[in-house]
Design a protein around this motif. Structure first.
Motif, PDB file in Angstrom:
ATOM      1  N   LYS A 202       0.841  -1.203   0.000  1.00  0.00           N
ATOM      2  CA  LYS A 202       0.000   0.000   0.000  1.00  0.00           C
ATOM      3  C   LYS A 202       0.877   1.253   0.000  1.00  0.00           C
ATOM      4  CE  LYS A 202      -3.856  -2.393   0.419  1.00  0.00           C
ATOM      5  NZ  LYS A 202      -3.362  -3.728   0.789  1.00  0.00           N
ATOM      6  N   THR A 203       0.489   2.230  -0.810  1.00  0.00           N
ATOM      7  CA  THR A 203       1.245   3.485  -0.899  1.00  0.00           C
ATOM      8  C   THR A 203       0.384   4.700  -0.604  1.00  0.00           C
ATOM      9  OG1 THR A 203       0.829   3.604  -3.280  1.00  0.00           O
ATOM     10  CG2 THR A 203       2.895   2.561  -2.586  1.00  0.00           C
ATOM     11  N   THR A 204      -0.870   4.494  -0.258  1.00  0.00           N
ATOM     12  CA  THR A 204      -1.749   5.617   0.085  1.00  0.00           C
ATOM     13  C   THR A 204      -2.500   5.302   1.380  1.00  0.00           C
ATOM     14  OG1 THR A 204      -3.528   4.696  -1.281  1.00  0.00           O
ATOM     15  CG2 THR A 204      -2.094   6.351  -2.297  1.00  0.00           C
ATOM     16  N   TYR A 205      -2.830   6.336   2.115  1.00  0.00           N
ATOM     17  CA  TYR A 205      -3.630   6.195   3.323  1.00  0.00           C
ATOM     18  C   TYR A 205      -5.094   6.004   2.927  1.00  0.00           C
ATOM     19  CZ  TYR A 205       0.458   8.282   5.605  1.00  0.00           C
ATOM     20  OH  TYR A 205       1.723   8.549   6.055  1.00  0.00           O
ATOM     21  N   LEU A 206      -5.778   5.143   3.640  1.00  0.00           N
ATOM     22  CA  LEU A 206      -7.197   4.913   3.363  1.00  0.00           C
ATOM     23  C   LEU A 206      -8.085   5.592   4.397  1.00  0.00           C
ATOM     24  CD1 LEU A 206      -7.092   1.121   2.434  1.00  0.00           C
ATOM     25  CD2 LEU A 206      -6.969   3.086   0.914  1.00  0.00           C
ATOM     26  N   TYR A 207      -7.503   5.930   5.550  1.00  0.00           N
ATOM     27  CA  TYR A 207      -8.287   6.508   6.630  1.00  0.00           C
ATOM     28  C   TYR A 207      -7.573   7.747   7.167  1.00  0.00           C
ATOM     29  CZ  TYR A 207      -9.208   1.477   6.475  1.00  0.00           C
ATOM     30  OH  TYR A 207      -9.445   0.210   6.048  1.00  0.00           O
ATOM     31  N   PRO A 208      -8.317   8.674   7.727  1.00  0.00           N
ATOM     32  CA  PRO A 208      -7.679   9.833   8.350  1.00  0.00           C
ATOM     33  C   PRO A 208      -7.021   9.440   9.673  1.00  0.00           C
ATOM     34  CG  PRO A 208     -10.052   9.890   8.714  1.00  0.00           C
ATOM     35  CD  PRO A 208      -9.793   8.745   7.777  1.00  0.00           C
ATOM     36  N   ALA A 209      -6.069  10.250  10.105  1.00  0.00           N
ATOM     37  CA  ALA A 209      -5.466  10.047  11.426  1.00  0.00           C
ATOM     38  C   ALA A 209      -6.535  10.288  12.488  1.00  0.00           C
ATOM     39  CB  ALA A 209      -4.304  11.005  11.615  1.00  0.00           C
ATOM     40  N   THR A 210      -6.551   9.450  13.514  1.00  0.00           N
ATOM     41  CA  THR A 210      -7.628   9.532  14.508  1.00  0.00           C
ATOM     42  C   THR A 210      -7.154   9.951  15.896  1.00  0.00           C
ATOM     43  OG1 THR A 210      -7.377   7.177  15.030  1.00  0.00           O
ATOM     44  CG2 THR A 210      -8.977   7.767  13.315  1.00  0.00           C
ATOM     45  N   ASN A 211      -5.847  10.154  16.078  1.00  0.00           N
ATOM     46  CA  ASN A 211      -5.352  10.561  17.393  1.00  0.00           C
ATOM     47  C   ASN A 211      -4.067  11.376  17.229  1.00  0.00           C
ATOM     48  OD1 ASN A 211      -2.960   8.699  17.474  1.00  0.00           O
ATOM     49  ND2 ASN A 211      -4.539   7.109  17.477  1.00  0.00           N
ATOM     50  N   MET A 217       2.869  11.401  13.395  1.00  0.00           N
ATOM     51  CA  MET A 217       3.607  10.539  12.476  1.00  0.00           C
ATOM     52  C   MET A 217       3.345  10.907  11.019  1.00  0.00           C
ATOM     53  SD  MET A 217       5.462   8.439  14.292  1.00  0.00           S
ATOM     54  CE  MET A 217       5.717   9.860  15.359  1.00  0.00           C
ATOM     55  N   ARG A 218       2.116  11.282  10.700  1.00  0.00           N
ATOM     56  CA  ARG A 218       1.737  11.540   9.309  1.00  0.00           C
ATOM     57  C   ARG A 218       2.041  12.960   8.867  1.00  0.00           C
ATOM     58  NH1 ARG A 218      -3.889   8.255   8.333  1.00  0.00           N
ATOM     59  NH2 ARG A 218      -4.170   9.813   6.695  1.00  0.00           N
ATOM     60  N   GLN A 219       1.801  13.915   9.738  1.00  0.00           N
ATOM     61  CA  GLN A 219       1.937  15.324   9.382  1.00  0.00           C
ATOM     62  C   GLN A 219       1.198  15.564   8.060  1.00  0.00           C
ATOM     63  OE1 GLN A 219       6.183  16.050   9.723  1.00  0.00           O
ATOM     64  NE2 GLN A 219       6.137  15.610  11.894  1.00  0.00           N
ATOM     65  N   LYS A 220       1.884  15.983   7.011  1.00  0.00           N
ATOM     66  CA  LYS A 220       1.203  16.207   5.726  1.00  0.00           C
ATOM     67  C   LYS A 220       1.705  15.234   4.654  1.00  0.00           C
ATOM     68  CE  LYS A 220       0.431  21.109   6.670  1.00  0.00           C
ATOM     69  NZ  LYS A 220       0.710  22.509   6.231  1.00  0.00           N
ATOM     70  N   GLN A 221       2.230  14.098   5.116  1.00  0.00           N
ATOM     71  CA  GLN A 221       2.811  13.135   4.195  1.00  0.00           C
ATOM     72  C   GLN A 221       1.731  12.500   3.319  1.00  0.00           C
ATOM     73  OE1 GLN A 221       5.713  12.552   3.392  1.00  0.00           O
ATOM     74  NE2 GLN A 221       5.952  10.478   2.628  1.00  0.00           N
ATOM     75  N   PRO A 222       1.749  12.705   1.987  1.00  0.00           N
ATOM     76  CA  PRO A 222       0.693  12.158   1.123  1.00  0.00           C
ATOM     77  C   PRO A 222       0.961  10.721   0.660  1.00  0.00           C
ATOM     78  CG  PRO A 222       2.132  13.567  -0.157  1.00  0.00           C
ATOM     79  CD  PRO A 222       2.651  13.602   1.251  1.00  0.00           C
ATOM     80  N   ILE A 223       2.234  10.328   0.637  1.00  0.00           N
ATOM     81  CA  ILE A 223       2.611   9.005   0.121  1.00  0.00           C
ATOM     82  C   ILE A 223       3.070   8.118   1.269  1.00  0.00           C
ATOM     83  CG2 ILE A 223       4.132   7.730  -1.447  1.00  0.00           C
ATOM     84  CD1 ILE A 223       2.164   9.521  -2.878  1.00  0.00           C
ATOM     85  N   LEU A 224       2.626   6.885   1.268  1.00  0.00           N
ATOM     86  CA  LEU A 224       3.011   5.923   2.290  1.00  0.00           C
ATOM     87  C   LEU A 224       4.126   5.043   1.744  1.00  0.00           C
ATOM     88  CD1 LEU A 224       2.282   4.887   5.116  1.00  0.00           C
ATOM     89  CD2 LEU A 224       0.605   3.378   4.045  1.00  0.00           C
ATOM     90  N   SER A 225       5.246   4.996   2.431  1.00  0.00           N
ATOM     91  CA  SER A 225       6.394   4.195   1.970  1.00  0.00           C
ATOM     92  C   SER A 225       6.690   3.063   2.938  1.00  0.00           C
ATOM     93  CB  SER A 225       7.633   5.092   1.839  1.00  0.00           C
ATOM     94  OG  SER A 225       7.948   5.648   3.107  1.00  0.00           O
ATOM     95  N   ASN A 226       7.406   2.056   2.458  1.00  0.00           N
ATOM     96  CA  ASN A 226       7.887   0.933   3.276  1.00  0.00           C
ATOM     97  C   ASN A 226       6.754   0.113   3.908  1.00  0.00           C
ATOM     98  OD1 ASN A 226      10.138   3.410   4.268  1.00  0.00           O
ATOM     99  ND2 ASN A 226      10.854   1.657   3.071  1.00  0.00           N
ATOM    100  N   HIS A 227       5.549   0.181   3.307  1.00  0.00           N
ATOM    101  CA  HIS A 227       4.424  -0.572   3.870  1.00  0.00           C
ATOM    102  C   HIS A 227       4.124  -1.765   2.960  1.00  0.00           C
ATOM    103  CE1 HIS A 227       1.186  -1.198   6.620  1.00  0.00           C
ATOM    104  NE2 HIS A 227       0.208  -0.898   5.778  1.00  0.00           N
ATOM    105  N   GLU A 228       5.008  -2.758   3.026  1.00  0.00           N
ATOM    106  CA  GLU A 228       4.907  -3.955   2.184  1.00  0.00           C
ATOM    107  C   GLU A 228       4.598  -5.175   3.043  1.00  0.00           C
ATOM    108  OE1 GLU A 228       8.421  -4.552  -0.151  1.00  0.00           O
ATOM    109  OE2 GLU A 228       8.745  -2.398  -0.422  1.00  0.00           O
ATOM    110  N   PRO A 229       3.771  -6.080   2.540  1.00  0.00           N
ATOM    111  CA  PRO A 229       3.470  -7.295   3.303  1.00  0.00           C
ATOM    112  C   PRO A 229       4.598  -8.315   3.200  1.00  0.00           C
ATOM    113  CG  PRO A 229       2.372  -7.395   1.179  1.00  0.00           C
ATOM    114  CD  PRO A 229       3.057  -6.052   1.246  1.00  0.00           C
TER     115      PRO A 229
END
Length: 346
Positions: A202-211, A217-229
């Motif tokens: 996955k390279t994109t967030y599917l949900y907003p930050a909830t806490n 951790m997310r700040q304004k980061q639009p791309i998700l990296s290093n999230h491989e199964p």
């Protein structure tokens, strides 16, 4: 106040990240691991990390560095020889790299130094290494204090115990930061990251930050990296699926224990508590809900690396870089305390 520091044995830069956040400028960093140096240089304000053996820093080179008016030296000499998990061989050559650290402190004479290591260092050889560190640096004019800190006490969603030695000049007695009045759970740390149950990176967030932690951790980061199964066999996934949130393979009938004969039992994260210590693979430690080990990004979250901190190299290398690092939020708590004491003094 002068804010220039050196990071020895810098790895991918967890310590540096925390000290930068506290207002320090890393003038130079060094490590022998090329992947970690590449990761460091692509994630810090300036690409100051060098891939060199610390023994190559001779007096002539250190004289040049000294002209920069370095205020502090930080670092974690490789700890394999001290670890309670390892062989704890007093003659392990890695045990003596702190002598190189000491040589550089003696030459540069900064206002402070910080050494981070596994807590096993305190008891190895009946405390001989601990005593030697204190004695050597005391003779150089430093007031040395040490303490075992748990990262979970400083906003990191992980029970990670490490010893920190802090030395300050001018008879200044460093006081370690107070524990926070809250702790972050694995659920709070990871629940906004997209599922990997389908085996797709996955390279994109599917949900907003909830806490607040997720937002930090997310700040304004639009791309998700290093999230491989990681691909597991059906047999492995079947066993994991039988383990409850926060449980281990020891909760199952004995027939399952023999399938994977590990000293450390298969465990599932507890969603309501902190993670176990993030190691260099987390091969026996599973997501609190999904039947798989954490991704590199999830481990990085458990270490308090922000999502815009990207890890390079093979996936195995990335896991190792994350596991060997000092959690940036813990580093920040220490750095902030040092900065306040230096500012008060000046």
């Amino acid at each position: 106040m002068n804010n220039k520091i050196i990071d020895l044995f810098c790895g991918c830069g967890g310590l540096s990240k925390g000290f930068e956040k506290a207002g320090f400028e890393v003038k130079i960093a060094i490590d022998m691991w090329e992947d970690a140096v590449i990761t460091y240089n692509r994630n810090h304000k300036k690409p100051v990390a060098q891939c060199h053996d610390i023994h190559t820093w001779d007096d002539k080179y250190l004289d040049e560095i000294k002209k920069e008016s370095i205020v502090g030296i930080i670092g974690g000499p490789p700890c394999q020889g001290y670890s309670t998990v390892g062989t704890r061989n007093i003659n392990d050559p890695r045990n003596h790299l702190y002598l190189e650290y000491c040589r550089i402190v003696e030459k540069i004479q900064p206002e402070f130094f910080v050494i981070e290591n596994v807590k096993g260092l305190l008891t190895l050889a009946n405390g001989a290494f601990k005593d030697d560190i204190i004695n050597r640096f005391s003779k150089l004019g430093y007031n040395v204090t040490y303490q075992i800190l748990n990262a979970a006490d400083y906003g990191v969603p992980q029970n990670r115990y490490r010893v920190f030695f802090v030395g300050m000049k001018n008879s200044h007695q460093f006081k370690f930061p107070e524990k926070f009045n809250y702790k972050i759970t694995t659920y709070e740390a990871l629940s906004d990251l997209p599922s990997l149950e389908d085996g797709i990176t996955k390279t994109t967030y599917l949900y907003p930050a909830t806490n607040p932690y997720q937002k930090k951790m997310r700040q304004k980061q639009p791309i998700l990296s290093n999230h491989e199964p990681t691909n597991h066999t059906d047999a492995t996934k079947n066993i994991i699926s039988k383990i409850a949130d926060g449980g281990s393979i020891k909760d199952l009938s004995e027939e399952y224990w023999e399938i994977r004969k590990y000293n450390k039992a298969f465990q599932r994260m507890n969603s309501k508590s902190q993670s176990n210590t993030v190691d260099t693979g987390h091969r026996n430690y599973f997501h609190y809900k999904e039947n798989r080990i954490p991704s590199v990004r999830e481990n990085a979250r458990l270490q308090s690396f922000p999502d815009d901190f990207v890890f390079y190299g093979s996936k195995t290398s990335q896991y190792k870089q994350v596991g060997n690092a000092v959690p940036p939020l813990l580093a920040y708590a220490i750095a902030k305390q040092i900065k306040e004491e230096l500012d008060n003094e000046s």
